[in-house]
Design an enzyme around this catalytic site. Structure first.
Site, PDB file in Angstrom:
ATOM      1  N   ARG A 214      42.087  36.618  29.868  1.00 29.12           N
ATOM      2  CA  ARG A 214      42.262  37.604  30.942  1.00 29.12           C
ATOM      3  C   ARG A 214      40.966  37.747  31.730  1.00 29.12           C
ATOM      4  O   ARG A 214      39.909  37.993  31.171  1.00 29.12           O
ATOM      5  CB  ARG A 214      42.664  38.955  30.342  1.00 29.12           C
ATOM      6  CG  ARG A 214      42.845  40.033  31.394  1.00 29.12           C
ATOM      7  CD  ARG A 214      43.572  41.250  30.855  1.00 29.12           C
ATOM      8  NE  ARG A 214      42.710  42.133  30.091  1.00 29.12           N
ATOM      9  CZ  ARG A 214      43.082  43.347  29.675  1.00 29.12           C
ATOM     10  NH1 ARG A 214      44.305  43.777  29.911  1.00 29.12           N
ATOM     11  NH2 ARG A 214      42.256  44.098  29.000  1.00 29.12           N
TER      12      ARG A 214
ATOM     13  N   GLY B 160      43.310  40.023  36.691  1.00 28.33           N
ATOM     14  CA  GLY B 160      44.140  39.930  37.878  1.00 28.33           C
ATOM     15  C   GLY B 160      45.420  40.736  37.794  1.00 28.33           C
ATOM     16  O   GLY B 160      45.635  41.503  36.863  1.00 28.33           O
TER      17      GLY B 160
ATOM     18  N   TYR C 273      52.601  35.114  41.353  1.00 23.18           N
ATOM     19  CA  TYR C 273      53.576  36.184  41.112  1.00 23.18           C
ATOM     20  C   TYR C 273      54.550  35.703  40.042  1.00 23.18           C
ATOM     21  O   TYR C 273      55.754  35.624  40.274  1.00 23.18           O
ATOM     22  CB  TYR C 273      54.354  36.526  42.389  1.00 23.18           C
ATOM     23  CG  TYR C 273      53.526  37.023  43.541  1.00 23.18           C
ATOM     24  CD1 TYR C 273      52.270  37.585  43.332  1.00 23.18           C
ATOM     25  CD2 TYR C 273      53.996  36.937  44.841  1.00 23.18           C
ATOM     26  CE1 TYR C 273      51.511  38.036  44.407  1.00 23.18           C
ATOM     27  CE2 TYR C 273      53.243  37.390  45.919  1.00 23.18           C
ATOM     28  CZ  TYR C 273      51.992  37.936  45.687  1.00 23.18           C
ATOM     29  OH  TYR C 273      51.253  38.391  46.748  1.00 23.18           O
TER      30      TYR C 273
END
Length: 549
Positions: A100, A103, A467
């Site tokens: 990670r 974001g 996305y």
């Protein structure tokens, strides 16, 4: 010399997680001078800081709800060698790594999981160095730095340089560029990934590689091939681009009662053909008609123009007079100030907020994406409005393409979405943590997505990898390697024909498929690898460590 630690793959999920935590801790300590003894590095669920840390950069509350899976350990490395050791230990112990850098991560695959194997989160938030070199026209930025910090540090050094990267300032740079990274200068300069000059990564063997050491194929794959498939991004070298000392921005809203449908239909015909300096996106939401309880649909034209208000007015009068832009709608400011304006901050907020490094807007949400090649007719728009008014807090964002985006080849980098008018982002947001509430909103957005099929790209129906949408399909839940055919279902949506090349590169660079998650790039099965001409070989200098700074 590494100490051999017993494999833990056979551990039952119903057993205590302590053996996994203990052996991972032991391996880390053995290999990095008692790394786990350092304060604020190694966190288990028993640590009071574990949950706040897990939640710290999670923008989608759905992914940290009580019903979402949690990691066995969160590790917050301070140095590159900490990450190298974590890779070596996770590989030895059969533990999945989730990385990670802070974001959006719409499905939370960097910190939660819907797969069965135990996993550990590497949180890179402490690796956020930024080295701006105006003379060289570039900037090195570590993976844990946010887009907002990057913009701020560049503007500190120069008022006439910027970086073509994201619209949302809390995005971690590491994971942002790997998906493409579009922003308000995309029509002028392309994506963040189009402007990446070099990268520093750690591979599945714990080696630190730069562009030369990893080879051009892997560097190609990193620039838009999605995160979590090839290695751990340590830092990016990005090109600086010229920006005017003063830019112009505006927000102009139009409701259905003010002719929003016809104006939006015209926007679709001109948005990708406007001057390259002009970026006008449309934010579509619902609200009440003033002084009534009746709901309506509102369209807001949110724009950045790389120039002064006079030239902007001339362009708008000639190309898009239907919007009725007035001089008093426009504000002139620095490029850095425009970053906050486009991101939705009030004009009273100082640019120093960009250094906070935290998401400003948190909610539960589900998102999807589409790309559009031909304008959606007015009757199609009216069908959207009808569905919008049935949902509590729906949102669509339409991002214009054209300009530089249309002049770059679909195969230049893995991001293939070039010859389109615009991209649609769909969102449904809510604030109730109950699973039943989530199911209601997710059902709504899926129905809207089904309705939109007739108006968007097909064969494949394209989607934006940053996305991520697990509705498009997932790797095998048990962690086994997924077939190329199964992965192609979502892979071709994200990458079109570039997916085949990504699979070949993945198979060569990470043959054991160490870096994997729900939608990671798969490896070809062993028998396929042995076939003639299945893989295009490429040079990979193994084991070479490269230091840039």
């Amino acid at each position: 010399m590494l100490i051999v630690i017993p494999l833990l793959i056979s551990l039952s999920p119903f057993c205590s997680s302590n053996p996994i935590q203990d052996t991972f801790r032991q391996c880390l300590s053995t290999n990095t001078n008692s790394l786990t003894q350092l304060p604020n590095i190694f966190f288990t669920p028993n640590n009071t800081s574990f949950t706040p840390l897990l939640n710290s950069t999670a923008q989608n509350l759905r992914c940290i709800a009580s019903y979402a899976a949690k990691p066995e350990v969160i590790l917050t490395p301070l140095h590159e060698n900490h990450i190298q050791t974590a890779v070596i230990c996770a590989k030895k112990l059969g533990i999945q790594l989730r990385v990670r850098s802070g974001g959006h991560d719409y499905e939370g695959s960097s910190y939660t999981s819907v797969m069965d194997p135990p996993y550990v989160v590497l949180d890179l938030a402490k690796l956020r160095g930024i080295d701006v070199d105006i003379a060289d026209g570039s900037v090195w930025v570590e993976a844990g730095a946010t887009v907002g910090e990057l913009y701020y540090r560049v503007a500190e050094k120069s008022k006439v340089h910027g970086v073509p990267s994201g619209l949302c300032t809390s995005l971690g740079v590491g994971g942002h560029i790997v998906g493409g990274a579009y922003g308000s200068m995309m029509r002028k300069y392309g994506l963040g990934a189009d402007n990446a000059l070099d990268a520093k990564i750690i591979d599945a063997n714990g080696n630190i590689l730069d562009r030369k050491a990893m080879g051009e194929d892997v560097f190609w794959a990193l620039r838009g091939g999605g995160g979590g498939s090839f290695g751990i991004i340590l830092s990016w070298k990005l090109k600086l681009v010229p920006v005017p000392e003063t830019v112009t921005v505006f927000n102009v809203g139009r409701t259905l009662e003010q002719g929003a449908t016809k104006i939006l239909y015209k926007w679709q015909q001109v948005a990708d053909k406007l001057d390259d300096d002009l970026f006008i996106r449309v934010i579509i939401s619902t609200g009440n008609i003033p002084n009534t309880t009746q709901r309506t649909v509102s369209t807001t034209y949110n724009a950045l123009f790389l120039g002064d208000v006079g030239r902007l007015q001339g362009i708008m009068k000639e190309s898009f007079p239907e919007l009725g832009l007035k001089k008093e709608d426009c504000f002139q400011m620095s490029w850095l100030e425009s970053v906050l304006f486009i991101a939705g901050y009030p004009r009273t907020v100082p640019t120093s907020v960009l250094l906070a490094g935290k998401p400003a807007f948190l909610n539960y949400f589900k998102a999807k994406s589409d790309f559009v090649k031909d304008p959606i007719p007015e009757v199609g728009l009216e069908g959207i409005w009808e569905r919008f008014l049935q949902e509590d807090s729906p949102l669509m964002i339409w991002n214009p393409y054209g300009g530089m985006m249309g002049r770059i080849s679909e195969s230049s980098i893995p991001f293939p979405h070039r010859n389109v008018i615009f991209k649609i982002q769909y969102l449904s947001t809510w604030m109730n943590p109950e699973k039943e509430v989530m199911n209601k909103h997710v059902d709504w957005i899926r129905k809207l997505y089904n309705y939109m099929a007739q108006y968007v790209t097909m064969f494949p129906r394209q989607a934006y990898v940053n996305y991520r949408d697990f509705d498009l399909g997932m790797n095998d839940k048990n962690g086994d390697d997924t077939s190329f055919v199964k992965a192609s279902y979502w892979g071709t949506k994200y990458f079109k024909d570039n997916f085949n090349r990504l699979v070949k590169i993945k198979t060569e660079f990470d043959p054991d498929n160490f870096f994997k998650h729900e939608q990671s790039i798969p490896v070809l099965p062993l028998k396929s690898r042995k076939g003639q001409n299945v893989l295009k070989r490429f040079k990979h200098k193994k084991g070479k460590k490269v230091i840039h700074h």
